[in-house]
Scaffold this motif. Sequence first.
Motif, PDB file in Angstrom:
ATOM      1  N   GLY A   1     -10.479  83.664  34.492  1.00 20.70           N
ATOM      2  CA  GLY A   1      -9.148  84.257  34.449  1.00 20.70           C
ATOM      3  C   GLY A   1      -8.242  83.708  33.376  1.00 20.70           C
ATOM      4  O   GLY A   1      -7.179  84.273  33.118  1.00 20.70           O
ATOM      5  N   VAL A   2      -8.620  82.599  32.727  1.00 23.04           N
ATOM      6  CA  VAL A   2      -7.749  82.002  31.716  1.00 23.04           C
ATOM      7  C   VAL A   2      -8.122  82.547  30.339  1.00 23.04           C
ATOM      8  O   VAL A   2      -9.272  82.419  29.904  1.00 23.04           O
ATOM      9  CB  VAL A   2      -7.849  80.466  31.726  1.00 23.04           C
ATOM     10  CG1 VAL A   2      -7.060  79.869  30.570  1.00 23.04           C
ATOM     11  CG2 VAL A   2      -7.337  79.930  33.057  1.00 23.04           C
ATOM     12  N   ASN A   3      -7.157  83.137  29.664  1.00 27.47           N
ATOM     13  CA  ASN A   3      -7.361  83.692  28.331  1.00 27.47           C
ATOM     14  C   ASN A   3      -6.118  83.409  27.498  1.00 27.47           C
ATOM     15  O   ASN A   3      -5.145  84.164  27.523  1.00 27.47           O
ATOM     16  CB  ASN A   3      -7.597  85.206  28.397  1.00 27.47           C
ATOM     17  CG  ASN A   3      -8.891  85.562  29.085  1.00 27.47           C
ATOM     18  OD1 ASN A   3      -9.935  85.644  28.472  1.00 27.47           O
ATOM     19  ND2 ASN A   3      -8.814  85.772  30.397  1.00 27.47           N
TER      20      ASN A   3
ATOM     21  N   ARG B   1       1.868  77.566  32.786  1.00 24.80           N
ATOM     22  CA  ARG B   1       2.449  78.883  32.478  1.00 24.80           C
ATOM     23  C   ARG B   1       1.473  79.753  31.713  1.00 24.80           C
ATOM     24  O   ARG B   1       1.242  80.919  32.054  1.00 24.80           O
ATOM     25  CB  ARG B   1       3.731  78.714  31.647  1.00 24.80           C
ATOM     26  CG  ARG B   1       4.888  78.093  32.368  1.00 24.80           C
ATOM     27  CD  ARG B   1       6.180  78.297  31.601  1.00 24.80           C
ATOM     28  NE  ARG B   1       6.134  77.835  30.225  1.00 24.80           N
ATOM     29  CZ  ARG B   1       6.452  76.607  29.818  1.00 24.80           C
ATOM     30  NH1 ARG B   1       6.793  75.692  30.712  1.00 24.80           N
ATOM     31  NH2 ARG B   1       6.417  76.290  28.542  1.00 24.80           N
ATOM     32  N   PHE B   2       0.879  79.199  30.659  1.00 18.96           N
ATOM     33  CA  PHE B   2       0.020  80.005  29.795  1.00 18.96           C
ATOM     34  C   PHE B   2      -1.324  80.328  30.446  1.00 18.96           C
ATOM     35  O   PHE B   2      -1.932  81.344  30.136  1.00 18.96           O
ATOM     36  CB  PHE B   2      -0.206  79.286  28.467  1.00 18.96           C
ATOM     37  CG  PHE B   2       1.025  79.210  27.590  1.00 18.96           C
ATOM     38  CD1 PHE B   2       2.098  80.065  27.778  1.00 18.96           C
ATOM     39  CD2 PHE B   2       1.116  78.267  26.579  1.00 18.96           C
ATOM     40  CE1 PHE B   2       3.227  79.992  26.985  1.00 18.96           C
ATOM     41  CE2 PHE B   2       2.236  78.191  25.760  1.00 18.96           C
ATOM     42  CZ  PHE B   2       3.302  79.054  25.969  1.00 18.96           C
TER      43      PHE B   2
ATOM     44  N   GLY C   1       9.924  81.592  30.105  1.00 20.64           N
ATOM     45  CA  GLY C   1       9.760  83.004  30.424  1.00 20.64           C
ATOM     46  C   GLY C   1       9.633  83.845  29.177  1.00 20.64           C
ATOM     47  O   GLY C   1       8.949  84.860  29.144  1.00 20.64           O
ATOM     48  N   THR C   2      10.283  83.387  28.104  1.00 22.47           N
ATOM     49  CA  THR C   2      10.135  84.049  26.811  1.00 22.47           C
ATOM     50  C   THR C   2       8.756  83.787  26.248  1.00 22.47           C
ATOM     51  O   THR C   2       8.089  84.672  25.724  1.00 22.47           O
ATOM     52  CB  THR C   2      11.200  83.523  25.818  1.00 22.47           C
ATOM     53  OG1 THR C   2      12.495  83.752  26.365  1.00 22.47           O
ATOM     54  CG2 THR C   2      11.092  84.223  24.483  1.00 22.47           C
ATOM     55  N   ASP C   3       8.277  82.541  26.410  1.00 29.94           N
ATOM     56  CA  ASP C   3       6.976  82.165  25.869  1.00 29.94           C
ATOM     57  C   ASP C   3       5.844  82.976  26.483  1.00 29.94           C
ATOM     58  O   ASP C   3       4.886  83.325  25.798  1.00 29.94           O
ATOM     59  CB  ASP C   3       6.693  80.679  26.143  1.00 29.94           C
ATOM     60  CG  ASP C   3       7.611  79.769  25.350  1.00 29.94           C
ATOM     61  OD1 ASP C   3       8.169  80.229  24.351  1.00 29.94           O
ATOM     62  OD2 ASP C   3       7.751  78.596  25.749  1.00 29.94           O
ATOM     63  N   ILE C   4       5.936  83.250  27.787  1.00 27.20           N
ATOM     64  CA  ILE C   4       4.778  83.845  28.441  1.00 27.20           C
ATOM     65  C   ILE C   4       4.743  85.363  28.336  1.00 27.20           C
ATOM     66  O   ILE C   4       3.855  85.990  28.872  1.00 27.20           O
ATOM     67  CB  ILE C   4       4.702  83.453  29.934  1.00 27.20           C
ATOM     68  CG1 ILE C   4       5.900  83.992  30.704  1.00 27.20           C
ATOM     69  CG2 ILE C   4       4.557  81.975  30.114  1.00 27.20           C
ATOM     70  CD1 ILE C   4       5.777  83.780  32.186  1.00 27.20           C
ATOM     71  N   ALA C   5       5.722  85.972  27.608  1.00 26.04           N
ATOM     72  CA  ALA C   5       5.638  87.405  27.365  1.00 26.04           C
ATOM     73  C   ALA C   5       4.309  87.687  26.686  1.00 26.04           C
ATOM     74  O   ALA C   5       3.891  86.979  25.787  1.00 26.04           O
ATOM     75  CB  ALA C   5       6.789  87.861  26.477  1.00 26.04           C
ATOM     76  N   ASN C   6       3.602  88.735  27.130  1.00 28.68           N
ATOM     77  CA  ASN C   6       2.247  88.920  26.630  1.00 28.68           C
ATOM     78  C   ASN C   6       2.275  89.224  25.138  1.00 28.68           C
ATOM     79  O   ASN C   6       3.204  89.858  24.627  1.00 28.68           O
ATOM     80  CB  ASN C   6       1.537  90.030  27.413  1.00 28.68           C
ATOM     81  CG  ASN C   6       1.922  91.414  26.932  1.00 28.68           C
ATOM     82  OD1 ASN C   6       1.444  91.873  25.906  1.00 28.68           O
ATOM     83  ND2 ASN C   6       2.784  92.090  27.683  1.00 28.68           N
TER      84      ASN C   6
END
Length: 517
Positions: free
Chosen positions: A19-21, A274-275, A380-385
């Motif tokens: 699941g980690v990508n 987070r990532f 939250g900004t960082d984890i935007a796809n």
Amino acid sequence: MRKVEFLDTSLRDGEQTPGVNFSIKEKVAIAKQLEKWGISSIEAGFPAASPDSFEAVKQIAAAMTTTAVSGLARSVKSDIDACYEAIKDAKFPQCHVFIATSPIHREYKLKKSKEEILEIVKEHVSYASERFDVVEFSPEDATRTELDYLLEVVQTAVDAGATYINIPDTVGFTTPEEFGHIFKYLIANVKSDREIIFSPHCHDDLGMAVANTLAAIKNGAGRVEGTINGIGERAGNAALEEVAVALNIREDYYQVESPIVLNETVNTAEMVSRFSGIAIPKNKAVVGGNAFSHESGIHQDGVLKNPLTYEIITPELVGVKKSSLPLGKLSGRHAFVEKLKELELNFEESEIVSLFAKFKRLADKKHDITDADIIALVSGTDIANPEGFHFENLHLSSNSDDTITAEVFMINKDDEEIAILANGKGSVEAIYNAVDKFFNQTVKLLSYTIDAVTDGIDAQARVSVSIENVDTGTIFNASGIDFDVLKAGAIAYVNANALAQKENAGEIGHRISEKDY
């Protein structure tokens, strides 16, 4: 006091977690944080796996200024060549070559004799040594390899030019006593006219990865290998943050010096969480939410009288700040920016306007804003796809048949806003049905978990999801953070679907699997 190096493999072995990508942007951000944390070397990936993996390693190599960058290679010349091309511009390039050595791997996987494996080791470590000043060699499944043969393999690698010898407990099989004995034996018997540094790489199948790693250090290992938060194959790897803090707290016993900047530990752990989309368990050692909590009255009484009664690790040691953030809806932009700098958060000048606008919206909803709220706001900004799809907003309405209608607003790759309507038996189902319509692909939701970023009824929510791409069977994790738990869940689901779509487009390379070794 001898010095012990730290190698982090979160971006290689850690990304093999189901699941980690990590995107390339996320990998570079993690690498920069690892360098700030004090990591000596980063195993940035497996360059031969795919063009995407190659590019990620190349960008990490270019971004590091004090940390060495290593690439993984099977005992295959084309793998070593790919490592060289990806890492040749790094300030401190390294190559990590491996081959399995245990009886079960020799017989069933490699179908090769002991002598054939020795020839392969000699040929490929020599080949790597012609291209890299620093070469690491690993005998995969070392702890299930005959000790006399393990010595022969390691000596062959050293004679061929290996600088580091990594001893992997590939399936988490060994015990601290056994593992310590292996290191003591090898260090005493390997012959070389130059310094050879030995390192452990431990998996946690029996819950002993950290203990085994510390046993290796006690018995002479000069480098530690592991991952942040212990992510990795199956039950994961040795958690480097736990090893680093153990070496600090028990310096009297281990008598070694670590390069890790301990007050960056929580920042590093939270970024990887987070990532990766994998929440840190509340009861996790060192960085878990309960690590410095005391419920028992006896414990509380003791801590109030002297924290050392029940706290061997102070929160400040690992970067946990106790103070609340004295900012609110009347705070200005200058004060907000100063707080970002105080918290040592990564941000660009071009992002300040949007970050401050998000802070104002949060302040309108939440009376007491803490450091954790601000960290979550920026993260939250960082984890935007990174695939160009973004959740914008949603509206919900109830129907007479007790179903819910969700109108989800999305931004597509062309920066156009698209509204999608869908029904469901509940709010989450309706929202996710709308997202499914947008992506037009078949995925299955495996898990949905909610975690509060801070305490209280007005806490921001972090939602983590796992989905399965039904067409390929691949699992993807993703997270979302928002004051509204439904919006946080929508962000997480959108990010996970974007990764699945990337795989469907053939843009995600294969992982190293047992059959590739």
